[in-house]
Enzyme design. Structure first.
Site, PDB file in Angstrom:
ATOM      1  N   ARG A 143       0.834  -1.193   0.000  1.00  0.00           N
ATOM      2  CA  ARG A 143       0.000   0.000   0.000  1.00  0.00           C
ATOM      3  C   ARG A 143       0.874   1.250   0.000  1.00  0.00           C
ATOM      4  O   ARG A 143       1.674   1.449   0.919  1.00  0.00           O
ATOM      5  CB  ARG A 143      -0.936   0.002   1.216  1.00  0.00           C
ATOM      6  CG  ARG A 143      -2.227   0.794   0.956  1.00  0.00           C
ATOM      7  CD  ARG A 143      -3.039   0.995   2.222  1.00  0.00           C
ATOM      8  NE  ARG A 143      -2.357   1.911   3.105  1.00  0.00           N
ATOM      9  CZ  ARG A 143      -2.204   1.731   4.415  1.00  0.00           C
ATOM     10  NH1 ARG A 143      -2.704   0.672   5.005  1.00  0.00           N
ATOM     11  NH2 ARG A 143      -1.555   2.611   5.142  1.00  0.00           N
ATOM     12  N   HIS A 183      -4.163   4.520   4.335  1.00  0.00           N
ATOM     13  CA  HIS A 183      -5.296   3.596   4.426  1.00  0.00           C
ATOM     14  C   HIS A 183      -6.582   4.306   4.011  1.00  0.00           C
ATOM     15  O   HIS A 183      -7.394   3.778   3.270  1.00  0.00           O
ATOM     16  CB  HIS A 183      -5.416   3.098   5.874  1.00  0.00           C
ATOM     17  CG  HIS A 183      -6.707   2.407   6.168  1.00  0.00           C
ATOM     18  ND1 HIS A 183      -6.974   1.124   5.740  1.00  0.00           N
ATOM     19  CD2 HIS A 183      -7.824   2.830   6.836  1.00  0.00           C
ATOM     20  CE1 HIS A 183      -8.201   0.788   6.142  1.00  0.00           C
ATOM     21  NE2 HIS A 183      -8.721   1.799   6.795  1.00  0.00           N
ATOM     22  N   TYR A 205       4.284   4.671  10.203  1.00  0.00           N
ATOM     23  CA  TYR A 205       4.546   3.222  10.272  1.00  0.00           C
ATOM     24  C   TYR A 205       5.091   2.594   8.989  1.00  0.00           C
ATOM     25  O   TYR A 205       5.702   1.542   9.041  1.00  0.00           O
ATOM     26  CB  TYR A 205       3.277   2.481  10.726  1.00  0.00           C
ATOM     27  CG  TYR A 205       2.057   2.671   9.840  1.00  0.00           C
ATOM     28  CD1 TYR A 205       1.876   1.888   8.702  1.00  0.00           C
ATOM     29  CD2 TYR A 205       1.087   3.619  10.136  1.00  0.00           C
ATOM     30  CE1 TYR A 205       0.759   2.048   7.895  1.00  0.00           C
ATOM     31  CE2 TYR A 205      -0.026   3.795   9.332  1.00  0.00           C
ATOM     32  CZ  TYR A 205      -0.195   3.010   8.208  1.00  0.00           C
ATOM     33  OH  TYR A 205      -1.278   3.180   7.414  1.00  0.00           O
TER      34      TYR A 205
HETATM   35  C1  LIG Z   1     -15.086  -6.330  11.828  1.00  0.00           C
HETATM   36  C2  LIG Z   1     -14.229  -5.092  11.769  1.00  0.00           C
HETATM   37  N1  LIG Z   1     -13.213  -4.942  12.624  1.00  0.00           N
HETATM   38  C3  LIG Z   1     -12.421  -3.845  12.557  1.00  0.00           C
HETATM   39  C4  LIG Z   1     -12.664  -2.872  11.629  1.00  0.00           C
HETATM   40  C5  LIG Z   1     -11.785  -1.627  11.563  1.00  0.00           C
HETATM   41  N2  LIG Z   1     -10.981  -1.662  10.337  1.00  0.00           N
HETATM   42  C6  LIG Z   1     -11.286  -0.906   9.266  1.00  0.00           C
HETATM   43  S1  LIG Z   1     -10.235  -1.123   7.995  1.00  0.00           S
HETATM   44  C7  LIG Z   1      -9.311  -2.244   8.869  1.00  0.00           C
HETATM   45  C8  LIG Z   1      -8.096  -2.891   8.258  1.00  0.00           C
HETATM   46  C9  LIG Z   1      -8.409  -3.946   7.259  1.00  0.00           C
HETATM   47  O1  LIG Z   1      -7.240  -4.333   6.604  1.00  0.00           O
HETATM   48  P1  LIG Z   1      -7.242  -5.286   5.375  1.00  0.00           P
HETATM   49  O2  LIG Z   1      -8.204  -6.399   5.582  1.00  0.00           O
HETATM   50  O3  LIG Z   1      -5.834  -5.663   5.083  1.00  0.00           O
HETATM   51  O4  LIG Z   1      -7.829  -4.392   4.180  1.00  0.00           O
HETATM   52  P2  LIG Z   1      -7.203  -3.064   3.522  1.00  0.00           P
HETATM   53  O5  LIG Z   1      -7.813  -1.906   4.245  1.00  0.00           O
HETATM   54  O6  LIG Z   1      -5.725  -3.101   3.672  1.00  0.00           O
HETATM   55  O7  LIG Z   1      -7.636  -3.109   2.085  1.00  0.00           O
HETATM   56  C10 LIG Z   1      -9.850  -2.422  10.145  1.00  0.00           C
HETATM   57  C11 LIG Z   1      -9.279  -3.316  11.171  1.00  0.00           C
HETATM   58  C12 LIG Z   1     -13.766  -3.059  10.750  1.00  0.00           C
HETATM   59  N3  LIG Z   1     -14.066  -2.177   9.775  1.00  0.00           N
HETATM   60  N4  LIG Z   1     -14.519  -4.174  10.823  1.00  0.00           N
END
Ligand SMILES: Cc1ncc(C[n+]2csc(CCOP(=O)(O)OP(=O)(O)O)c2C)c(N)n1
Ligand SMILES: [Mg+2]
Length: 346
Positions: A256, A260, A269
């Site tokens: 990435r 985010h 980070y």
């Molecule tokens: C069930 C749940 N837990 C926590 C969150 C908070 N949250 C939002 S984005 C994220 C990270 C997700 O990372 P990843 O699966 O690698 O997807 P990316 O954003 O990198 O595409 C988190 C933990 C959420 N949206 N839903």
């Protein structure tokens, strides 16, 4: 009888070369017109993303999940789908409906928190954007299983991130899909981060594709910045699905190189050198250079594609801002059959 499953592949599939030592490959079934249509899809997504960051800064949309650098994973895989196939996006693929003809104002309205952003999934065969991590994986598996039970040939694709593979819903969806041989593609965007949590804190598995073996489905690894490799891997997974062979896990690798979301400061980070390297090799430019080496893309076509995408975005944000203010009542009418008495006061 147990499924015959090959161990997950550790090699990362690539098609596009680097114009120097690594030669370009090619993909079956894509003629010049298709190669250019795929280019336009990439440009549309890139433009959508870059404009959305600007609109956010102008206060015209709310917090926005940037997908800069993820376009090849989205456009390449979507390009392999049949029209009847269903897409289950996460917030990272918020604009994927554009590739199915959804007007930008619908997605922009979603990011404005306006009810006009909740489209009818049947219209575009695109499910609502899932913000809870991985909860749409069982939805996609269930949809695909249902289509199979009805004797239809439609498949589903679920998009989720590396972090999502640690969630219970991912496990349930993947296991269910494999047991039922549901025709679904599990497309994991492994961008190495779940907000600020690195992949190393997410799993002890050597690769995410290795997880597929435990479910009894094939796992494929592909360069997520190589739109043709993603297309080919997805097309192969869909062929398996339609032939009754069940789900495939596709791990698309990237790093990435944008925050985010608009509310994140990744300089706290991430690996700045790695980010620079990723940006230099970003997926839209990589494909553009490939097409130019092939002699398929001209300046005029590239400029026209960019101008068209920009025009769509300008019209989109104007239209999104012109939706009438929603009735506050909808917040409650869609949540309660009988609103608690306190909600009626004030
Ligand atoms: C069930 C749940 N837990 C926590 C969150 C908070 N949250 C939002 S984005 C994220 C990270 C997700 O990372 P990843 O699966 O690698 O997807 P990316 O954003 O990198 O595409 C988190 C933990 C959420 N949206 N839903
Ligand atoms: Mg991630």
């Amino acid at each position: 009888m147990a499924a015959q499953v090959l161990p997950a592949e550790h090699d990362v599939r690539r098609v596009i070369g680097d114009g120097e030592g690594t030669a370009d490959g090619e993909v079956d079934g894509l003629d010049e017109a298709a190669l250019l249509a795929l280019y336009r899809d990439l440009v549309l997504l890139r433009t959508y993303d870059e404009r959305s960051v600007v609109y956010h800064r102008q206060g015209r949309i709310g917090t926005y999940a940037i997908f800069w650098g993820h376009e090849a994973m989205q456009a390449g895989s979507a390009f392999a789908l049949a029209d009847e196939d269903w897409i289950f996006p996460s917030y990272r693929e918020s604009a994927i409906g554009l590739l199915r003809g959804m007007p930008p104002e619908i997605v922009l309205a979603w990011w404005r928190g306006h009810p006009a952003g909740w489209w009818d999934p049947r219209e575009y065969r695109v499910a609502s954007i899932a913000v809870p991590i991985a909860t749409h994986v069982p939805h996609a598996a269930g949809y695909a299983w249902g289509a199979k039970l009805k004797g239809e040939s439609a498949c589903a694709i679920a998009y989720f991130g590396d972090g999502a593979t640690s969630e219970g819903a991912f496990h349930e969806g993947a296991n269910f899909a494999a047991v039922m041989r549901a025709p679904v593609v599990l497309l994991c965007n492994n961008n190495q981060w779940a907000i600020s949590t690195p992949l190393s804190a997410q799993t002890r598995a050597e690769t995410l594709a290795d997880k597929a073996v435990g479910y009894g489905m094939p796992g494929i690894r592909v360069d997520g910045g190589d739109v043709l490799a993603v297309y080919e891997a997805t097309a192969e997974a869909l062929r398996r699905a339609r032939a009754g062979e069940g789900p495939t896990f596709v791990e698309a690798l990237t790093y990435r190189s944008a925050p985010h979301a608009t509310a994140d400061d990744p300089t706290a980070y991430w690996d700045a050198e790695r980010v620079e390297e990723e940006r230099r090799n970003e997926c839209v430019g990589r494909y553009e250079r490939y097409l130019r080496r092939l002699g398929v893309l001209t300046d005029a076509v590239a400029e026209e594609a960019r101008a068209d995408a920009l025009d769509r975005m300008k019209k989109g944000i104007t239209a999104a801002e012109a939706f009438p203010p929603p009735d506050p009542e909808v917040v409650f009418s869609h949540a309660y059959v009988d609103p608690p008495p306190g909600f009626r006061e004030g």
